[in-house]
Design an enzyme around this catalytic site. Sequence first.
Site, PDB file in Angstrom:
ATOM      1  N   ARG A  68     -77.240  11.009 -27.120  1.00 50.90           N
ATOM      2  CA  ARG A  68     -78.546  11.654 -27.041  1.00 50.90           C
ATOM      3  C   ARG A  68     -79.385  11.270 -28.262  1.00 50.90           C
ATOM      4  NH1 ARG A  68     -76.626  17.710 -26.259  1.00 50.90           N
ATOM      5  NH2 ARG A  68     -75.020  16.860 -27.628  1.00 50.90           N
ATOM      6  N   SER A  78     -70.775  12.282 -33.667  1.00 52.58           N
ATOM      7  CA  SER A  78     -70.543  11.240 -32.661  1.00 52.58           C
ATOM      8  C   SER A  78     -71.158   9.914 -33.106  1.00 52.58           C
ATOM      9  CB  SER A  78     -71.118  11.672 -31.303  1.00 52.58           C
ATOM     10  OG  SER A  78     -72.494  12.004 -31.419  1.00 52.58           O
ATOM     11  N   ASP A 108     -65.949  18.732 -20.288  1.00 52.04           N
ATOM     12  CA  ASP A 108     -66.207  19.126 -18.901  1.00 52.04           C
ATOM     13  C   ASP A 108     -67.535  19.840 -18.723  1.00 52.04           C
ATOM     14  OD1 ASP A 108     -63.832  18.053 -18.024  1.00 52.04           O
ATOM     15  OD2 ASP A 108     -62.724  19.941 -18.061  1.00 52.04           O
ATOM     16  N   HIS A 132     -61.299  12.820 -16.399  1.00 49.94           N
ATOM     17  CA  HIS A 132     -60.872  14.087 -15.804  1.00 49.94           C
ATOM     18  C   HIS A 132     -61.855  14.379 -14.679  1.00 49.94           C
ATOM     19  CE1 HIS A 132     -59.122  17.957 -15.224  1.00 49.94           C
ATOM     20  NE2 HIS A 132     -60.074  18.657 -15.811  1.00 49.94           N
ATOM     21  N   GLY A 158     -56.353  11.918 -27.030  1.00 50.99           N
ATOM     22  CA  GLY A 158     -56.950  10.626 -27.348  1.00 50.99           C
ATOM     23  C   GLY A 158     -56.335   9.934 -28.544  1.00 50.99           C
ATOM     24  N   GLU A 389     -47.586  16.233 -15.758  1.00 49.20           N
ATOM     25  CA  GLU A 389     -48.406  17.383 -16.146  1.00 49.20           C
ATOM     26  C   GLU A 389     -47.574  18.556 -16.652  1.00 49.20           C
ATOM     27  OE1 GLU A 389     -51.419  17.041 -16.492  1.00 49.20           O
ATOM     28  OE2 GLU A 389     -52.139  15.526 -15.076  1.00 49.20           O
ATOM     29  N   GLU A 393     -46.061  15.832 -21.133  1.00 51.19           N
ATOM     30  CA  GLU A 393     -47.097  16.125 -22.129  1.00 51.19           C
ATOM     31  C   GLU A 393     -46.694  17.198 -23.136  1.00 51.19           C
ATOM     32  OE1 GLU A 393     -51.378  15.872 -21.622  1.00 51.19           O
ATOM     33  OE2 GLU A 393     -51.037  15.944 -19.466  1.00 51.19           O
TER      34      GLU A 393
END
Length: 493
Positions: A68, A78, A108, A132, A158, A389, A393
């Site tokens: 942005r 970022s 999300d 995702h 990550g 899952e 993990e």
Amino acid sequence: MANYFNTLNLRQQLAQLGKCRFMQREEFADGCNVLKGKKVVIVGCGAQGLNQGLNMRDSGLDISYALRKAAITEKRASWQKATDNGFAVGTYEELIPTADLVLNLTPDKQHSDVVKTVMPLMKQGAALGYSHGFNVVEEGQQIRADITVVMVAPKCPGTEVREEYKRGFGVPTLIAVHPENDPKGEGMAIAKAWASATGGDRAGVLESSFVAEVKSDLMGEQTILCGMLQAGSLLCYDKLVAEGTDPAYAGKLIQFGWETITEALKQGGISLMMDRLSNPAKLRAFELSEQLKTLMRPLFEKHMDDIIAGEFSRGMMADWAEDDAKLFGWREETGKSAFENAPAFAGKIAEQEYFDNGVVMVAMVKAGVELAFETMVASGIYEESAYYESLHELPLIANTVARKRLYEMNVVISDTAEYGNYLFANAAVPLLREHFMPTLKAGDLGASKAEGQSVDNLALLAANEATRNHPIEKIGQVLRGYMKDMKRIAVGG
């Protein structure tokens, strides 16, 4: 927008939940060549965005970051991360129109706004990628018909995506193509190339669906991966201190215990984890895990049912509309818990001591992993997806607890996972505090029992066979065969 899964008929729902195929290595012989010479623009420079970008650039792809305008002019985190790592950075308007593949790797809750912003800027025939599928499945995001929509979902945080790549390896990954958006039939080739560029093909790739990834991912993170670690940490710490254990020792035993215990889980499944206990302790852990499974099965099934029906997503999105009031409130409560504020322990705890003094923790891991797996499979999710899952993990999440307790876990995981974690833990803690923790005996938690206890050979044989013949152990043996180069992750203490 309507929940996409709920618009499907039962046959379609079952088909998408059950889409799962372990891909052969030779299917990735072309590497990431499909994306060579293409412009890949990543939106979002968080843990997944930055680390996937680093891997893809090292694999020879043209990577840049669209942020942005305010993030650029104000030089936010970022922008700083992207520029510090030598990436080209520009606004959406500058980079999106020429992109061949746009990767939406934002949180999300930002997906809907991001897609609405970038979609009008995307050129005809471009591709849109996710790691995702919540936005597509739960929010029902409608994507322009000419755009190919794919997913590459690494099954770890990550940071691990990057570390494993640097070692010449990778992390297990799910890939998928949205069936409503594959106009040219190129989706699978794009997804395979993206997965290869991140290193995922070196550790094993499952061809899945957006639906299967979302429903299994939500279930895993809410229950065994985060919810059980949160509930178990709070309960075990309180129990130890109430019985006179030094709070500093109790804090360290719990903080590093999950990581040490699940390191064995990672290398050899539940069987190896149980084998680290003495025979009397193994029998006790088996007994406790069966007790836990009976007690907690309705709670696991409720979470799975709410995820399948879309109730969980509705509740969380309602909290988004209230500026995350519930999420922030639960986060604050966790920060005030006794475990989070336990004093530091200066002494050493030997590796075996974590097992010997954490029998109930082993039982909680065993019960949680098996329950999550069983509940997912009973809902139509294939065993391979359910394994990744749940068991796979867990050591990675336990490692975050070892760093800075529950605070670190909840910082590293997504807000979606954190919200689900609190929902589960808030129900599990009172349930276990009333019906399970009072049943513990001397030696279950804290100082181990003296040696010399007798062992029923037939009971031990039955416990071993039940553990080793559980379906998660069988599929785990196959899948771990593709991950022989797994490194130790324990930070220990």
